[in-house]
Design an enzyme around this catalytic site. Structure first.
Site, mmCIF file in Angstrom:
data_model
loop_
_atom_site.group_PDB
_atom_site.id
_atom_site.type_symbol
_atom_site.label_atom_id
_atom_site.label_comp_id
_atom_site.label_asym_id
_atom_site.label_seq_id
_atom_site.Cartn_x
_atom_site.Cartn_y
_atom_site.Cartn_z
ATOM 1 N N ASP A 84 -20.023 53.687 24.167
ATOM 2 C CA ASP A 84 -20.674 52.609 24.935
ATOM 3 C C ASP A 84 -20.727 53.014 26.390
ATOM 4 O OD1 ASP A 84 -18.850 50.324 22.909
ATOM 5 O OD2 ASP A 84 -20.976 50.783 22.795
ATOM 6 N N ASP A 103 -26.814 48.721 20.450
ATOM 7 C CA ASP A 103 -26.425 47.302 20.523
ATOM 8 C C ASP A 103 -27.556 46.490 21.119
ATOM 9 O OD1 ASP A 103 -23.177 48.336 21.614
ATOM 10 O OD2 ASP A 103 -23.900 47.918 19.598
HETATM 11 C C1 LIG Z 1 -24.743 44.104 18.860
HETATM 12 C C2 LIG Z 1 -24.008 44.091 17.558
HETATM 13 C C3 LIG Z 1 -22.732 44.892 17.620
HETATM 14 C C4 LIG Z 1 -22.874 46.187 16.831
HETATM 15 O O1 LIG Z 1 -23.094 45.854 15.451
HETATM 16 C C5 LIG Z 1 -23.347 46.893 14.575
HETATM 17 O O2 LIG Z 1 -23.276 48.042 14.849
HETATM 18 C C6 LIG Z 1 -23.745 46.428 13.188
HETATM 19 C C7 LIG Z 1 -24.937 47.180 12.668
HETATM 20 C C8 LIG Z 1 -22.620 46.605 12.249
HETATM 21 C C9 LIG Z 1 -21.494 45.623 12.468
HETATM 22 C C10 LIG Z 1 -20.258 46.148 11.792
HETATM 23 C C11 LIG Z 1 -21.871 44.290 11.875
HETATM 24 C C12 LIG Z 1 -22.191 43.305 12.935
HETATM 25 C C13 LIG Z 1 -21.000 42.517 13.352
HETATM 26 C C14 LIG Z 1 -21.444 41.270 14.065
HETATM 27 C C15 LIG Z 1 -21.154 41.361 15.494
HETATM 28 O O3 LIG Z 1 -20.577 42.311 15.980
HETATM 29 C C16 LIG Z 1 -21.635 40.214 16.314
HETATM 30 C C17 LIG Z 1 -22.666 40.692 17.263
HETATM 31 C C18 LIG Z 1 -23.246 39.609 18.105
HETATM 32 C C19 LIG Z 1 -24.151 40.222 19.123
HETATM 33 C C20 LIG Z 1 -25.543 39.602 19.017
HETATM 34 C C21 LIG Z 1 -26.430 40.284 18.077
HETATM 35 C C22 LIG Z 1 -23.659 40.012 20.500
HETATM 36 C C23 LIG Z 1 -23.529 41.009 21.459
HETATM 37 C C24 LIG Z 1 -22.561 42.011 21.435
HETATM 38 C C25 LIG Z 1 -22.509 43.060 22.316
HETATM 39 C C26 LIG Z 1 -23.603 43.737 23.074
HETATM 40 O O4 LIG Z 1 -24.804 43.223 22.961
HETATM 41 C C27 LIG Z 1 -25.798 43.834 23.759
HETATM 42 C C28 LIG Z 1 -21.226 43.693 22.558
HETATM 43 C C29 LIG Z 1 -21.190 45.095 22.055
HETATM 44 C C30 LIG Z 1 -19.936 45.820 22.505
HETATM 45 O O5 LIG Z 1 -18.776 45.100 22.076
HETATM 46 C C31 LIG Z 1 -19.881 47.238 21.952
HETATM 47 O O6 LIG Z 1 -18.651 47.838 22.314
HETATM 48 C C32 LIG Z 1 -20.039 47.226 20.444
HETATM 49 C C33 LIG Z 1 -20.085 48.630 19.883
HETATM 50 O O7 LIG Z 1 -21.091 49.393 20.541
HETATM 51 C C34 LIG Z 1 -20.355 48.585 18.377
HETATM 52 N N1 LIG Z 1 -21.548 47.783 18.074
HETATM 53 C C35 LIG Z 1 -21.593 46.970 16.985
HETATM 54 O O8 LIG Z 1 -20.692 46.850 16.168
#
Ligand SMILES: CCC[C@@H]1OC(=O)[C@@H](C)C[C@H](C)CCCCC(=O)CCC[C@@H](CC)/C=C\C=C(/COC)CC[C@@H](O)[C@@H](O)C[C@H](O)CNC1=O
Length: 156
Positions: free
Chosen positions: A111, A129
């Site tokens: 990230d 993300d």
């Molecule tokens: C965006 C989904 C997160 C992403 O899901 C993914 O990969 C999916 C494909 C697989 C996951 C195992 C399943 C989704 C879990 C649901 C979740 O998590 C709720 C999400 C809400 C969301 C609205 C949709 C808000 C916002 C978040 C953030 C940033 O939004 C711009 C914070 C990102 C930072 O915490 C960063 O460290 C995260 C890191 O990069 C890993 N990323 C993931 O796990």
């Protein structure tokens, strides 16, 4: 077909930016882009949003594969000829695969987009993300539009 190219572009952009961060920055290093607003901070996350479920890689593999299969199914079966729906799915597909590649090969997600706009402690995120979140927002807009259309048809 064009929608898979959108997803591919997102994956390429996501992986290129993550590669640049890993290659040129130490973990924890931060570059000020806009004072008090936007920084590039090299960060790793072994969990999902807000660092939930740290290290649960198998859980993420299973969820992500289900998400990818679901998106491709909808792209092929239900979103044909509906651009807004297809674009939302393409963005989510690109984002999900982008983070999936990190989880497979790095066992953690890179990230680096560190903003202080949304709220003070908004977590550092990446292109994948952002694409996922934009896809979610577009999907919600599409579903609201569909809802309104159905209501209108019932009234006519
Ligand atoms: C965006 C989904 C997160 C992403 O899901 C993914 O990969 C999916 C494909 C697989 C996951 C195992 C399943 C989704 C879990 C649901 C979740 O998590 C709720 C999400 C809400 C969301 C609205 C949709 C808000 C916002 C978040 C953030 C940033 O939004 C711009 C914070 C990102 C930072 O915490 C960063 O460290 C995260 C890191 O990069 C890993 N990323 C993931 O796990």
């Amino acid at each position: 077909m064009i929608y898979y190219l959108i997803a591919l572009f997102i994956i390429a952009l996501d992986q290129l930016t993550k590669w640049l961060i890993v290659k040129n920055m130490e973990e924890g290093e931060s570059i000020t882009v806009i004072e008090n607003l936007f920084y590039i901070t090299s960060h790793r996350n072994q969990g999902a949003a807000w660092g939930i479920l740290q290290g649960k890689m198998w859980f993420f593999y299973i969820i992500t594969i289900i998400v990818i299969i679901g998106i491709v199914y909808y792209l092929q079966k239900h979103a044909k000829g509906i651009p807004l729906f297809s674009v939302s799915l393409a963005f989510m597909l690109g984002g999900a695969i982008g983070n999936f590649i990190d989880r497979l090969f790095r066992k953690e997600v890179v990230d680096f987009l560190n903003t202080y706009i949304f709220s003070y402690d908004f977590p550092i995120f990446n292109i994948a993300d952002a694409a996922l979140s934009i896809g979610v927002v577009l999907l919600i807009i599409y579903m609201i539009q569909e809802e309104r259309k159905e209501k209108k048809e019932k009234l006519d």
